[in-house]
Scaffold this motif. Sequence first.
Motif, PDB file in Angstrom:
ATOM      1  N   LYS A   1       5.709  10.250  -8.968  1.00 41.81           N
ATOM      2  CA  LYS A   1       7.335   9.906  -9.240  1.00 41.81           C
ATOM      3  C   LYS A   1       7.255   8.538  -9.766  1.00 41.81           C
ATOM      4  O   LYS A   1       6.153   7.876  -9.595  1.00 41.81           O
ATOM      5  CB  LYS A   1       7.938  10.124  -8.083  1.00 41.81           C
ATOM      6  N   PRO A   2       8.285   8.208 -10.438  1.00 43.89           N
ATOM      7  CA  PRO A   2       8.358   6.770 -10.942  1.00 43.89           C
ATOM      8  C   PRO A   2       7.881   5.709  -9.926  1.00 43.89           C
ATOM      9  O   PRO A   2       8.527   5.831  -8.789  1.00 43.89           O
ATOM     10  CB  PRO A   2       9.858   6.478 -11.610  1.00 43.89           C
ATOM     11  N   GLN A   3       7.387   4.804 -10.147  1.00 40.84           N
ATOM     12  CA  GLN A   3       6.805   3.734  -9.497  1.00 40.84           C
ATOM     13  C   GLN A   3       8.023   2.850  -9.069  1.00 40.84           C
ATOM     14  O   GLN A   3       8.931   2.237  -9.899  1.00 40.84           O
ATOM     15  CB  GLN A   3       5.859   2.851 -10.187  1.00 40.84           C
ATOM     16  N   PRO A   4       8.270   2.624  -7.909  1.00 44.36           N
ATOM     17  CA  PRO A   4       9.476   2.042  -7.179  1.00 44.36           C
ATOM     18  C   PRO A   4       9.445   0.467  -7.214  1.00 44.36           C
ATOM     19  O   PRO A   4      10.314  -0.019  -7.159  1.00 44.36           O
ATOM     20  CB  PRO A   4       9.705   2.573  -5.757  1.00 44.36           C
ATOM     21  N   VAL A   5       8.224   0.011  -7.202  1.00 46.23           N
ATOM     22  CA  VAL A   5       7.968  -1.473  -7.256  1.00 46.23           C
ATOM     23  C   VAL A   5       7.825  -2.144  -8.512  1.00 46.23           C
ATOM     24  O   VAL A   5       6.779  -1.719  -9.241  1.00 46.23           O
ATOM     25  CB  VAL A   5       6.837  -1.907  -6.295  1.00 46.23           C
ATOM     26  N   HIS A   6       9.074  -2.709  -9.045  1.00 46.61           N
ATOM     27  CA  HIS A   6       8.945  -3.342 -10.464  1.00 46.61           C
ATOM     28  C   HIS A   6       8.506  -4.730 -10.282  1.00 46.61           C
ATOM     29  O   HIS A   6       8.600  -5.404  -9.379  1.00 46.61           O
ATOM     30  CB  HIS A   6      10.195  -3.323 -10.724  1.00 46.61           C
TER      31      HIS A   6
ATOM     32  N   VAL B   1       1.017  -1.093   0.061  1.00 45.30           N
ATOM     33  CA  VAL B   1      -0.077   0.035  -0.009  1.00 45.30           C
ATOM     34  C   VAL B   1       0.832   1.224  -0.083  1.00 45.30           C
ATOM     35  O   VAL B   1       1.777   1.361   1.029  1.00 45.30           O
ATOM     36  CB  VAL B   1      -0.796   0.148   1.220  1.00 45.30           C
ATOM     37  N   GLN B   2       0.657   2.106  -0.930  1.00 44.44           N
ATOM     38  CA  GLN B   2       1.512   3.255  -1.068  1.00 44.44           C
ATOM     39  C   GLN B   2       0.580   4.602  -0.815  1.00 44.44           C
ATOM     40  O   GLN B   2      -0.542   4.626  -1.454  1.00 44.44           O
ATOM     41  CB  GLN B   2       1.914   3.376  -2.583  1.00 44.44           C
TER      42      GLN B   2
ATOM     43  N   LEU C   1       3.640   4.717 -13.812  1.00 42.78           N
ATOM     44  CA  LEU C   1       3.664   3.349 -13.545  1.00 42.78           C
ATOM     45  C   LEU C   1       4.460   2.566 -14.760  1.00 42.78           C
ATOM     46  O   LEU C   1       5.107   1.805 -14.398  1.00 42.78           O
ATOM     47  CB  LEU C   1       2.354   2.924 -13.550  1.00 42.78           C
ATOM     48  N   ILE C   2       4.590   3.341 -15.691  1.00 38.72           N
ATOM     49  CA  ILE C   2       5.339   2.492 -16.973  1.00 38.72           C
ATOM     50  C   ILE C   2       6.505   2.035 -16.739  1.00 38.72           C
ATOM     51  O   ILE C   2       6.939   0.794 -17.030  1.00 38.72           O
ATOM     52  CB  ILE C   2       5.254   3.468 -18.302  1.00 38.72           C
ATOM     53  N   PRO C   3       7.502   2.759 -16.223  1.00 39.54           N
ATOM     54  CA  PRO C   3       9.004   2.149 -15.898  1.00 39.54           C
ATOM     55  C   PRO C   3       8.959   0.764 -15.035  1.00 39.54           C
ATOM     56  O   PRO C   3      10.043  -0.210 -15.329  1.00 39.54           O
ATOM     57  CB  PRO C   3       9.765   3.430 -15.266  1.00 39.54           C
TER      58      PRO C   3
END
Length: 424
Positions: A301-306, A270-271, A332-334
């Motif tokens: 900002k870029p999503q940190p959970v890949h 959960v973010q 989310l894309i990265p």
Amino acid sequence: MAVSRIVQLAETIQSNTAKVDTHFTLQNLPSPSFDHDFPASLPEEIEQARNAIIDAADEITDLMQGSKELLEVPPALPSVLGLQLVNKFGVATSLAPDEQVSFAELAARCDLPVSDLRRIVRYCISRHIFKEPQMGFVAHTAASRTLATNEEIRDRVWLSCEQIWPAAAHLGDAIEKWRGSEEVNETGYNLAHNTELSFFGTMERNPEHERRFANVMRALKTAPDAAAPIKHLLSSFDWASVGTVVDVGGSHGALSIEIVRNYPSITCTVQDLPEVVAQGSRNIPGDVAERVKFMAHDFFKPQPVHGADVYFLGWILHDWSDKNAISILRSLIPALKNGAYVVLYEMSVPPPGILPFYKEKMIRAADLGLKALFNGKERDAEDWKQLFHDADPRFKFLGLSVAPGFPSAVIQTQWEQSSIAKSP
């Protein structure tokens, strides 16, 4: 001879009231009154009858008022007058649940002039909030007692009356000043509160503001009338086929908790803003604590959970204009692996004329409230499809499923990394 509309509505009210009354009698429940709470949940058939009564009563009230009276007293105004003041000055919480006190005593507790307190309370009495059991004395009704004892309700009143309503009153000025703006700090809220900060910017600087808003979001997601839409959320996507879920902007994790309780193979992250997730982490129920984790993250900002299977956004994008909603999706894309799902739980506005006017009015009011507060918007099915396409054509739109009897919808897309598409 054709039956008139007002007679049709009266017959609808009569027949459905009989159904509700029979249910209360058979269940040995007290008949609805202003002195005790209405049941939190009803069987589906009785809930449908209740909704039919409300819809018909709302329409027949408008018809019997006539156009002049309907225009002279804006429908929302009576709902806000008094209630805003009662909540602001803590009138309900200054009166014990079963207490009866004089206006003078209650005014002293609220640090208000007696004349002002009396005018506020007597207005609320006309709305069945408080009662005057004997001249000059105040006691609770079910509504005021709920306001006194339920913090979530007080926070909802705070949001509606002290945040949305002032912003709505300045919406026309904001539209005139910032024509076509999609910026979060060019809204009725900014004019009402004389600030250059957005609603969310103010929230980040005010922990109490942040706490109350998060409390409202949790209450909305877990309220008894949310049970059917949440059941639809749990059944309309194949959750059993996935293992990892990122709940983007998930506040205290109310929806993640429901998901993992129903699908034991899933773990959720959960973010949300730092203070929000800190509070959520402190209050997580023990039975899901190992499978629901919290992470501070700004979803612009870029999503940190890949590499998660699902990126889930529940009641998030309606707070944002198209420009900002697209930015959130692109962030989310990265992190997206090929085949990852992006699942939304949002309102999908049906075409005009599908819903009864009462429900249509609520949805349209919510849409304008979002515009006034954030420059957000409610969207219909085509809007949602277009939003994903504009964010990136590699989002494959899989469809939208609306909960029966509710405008809540589960919107599904899947990321096709290998498809030939132009990047944003």
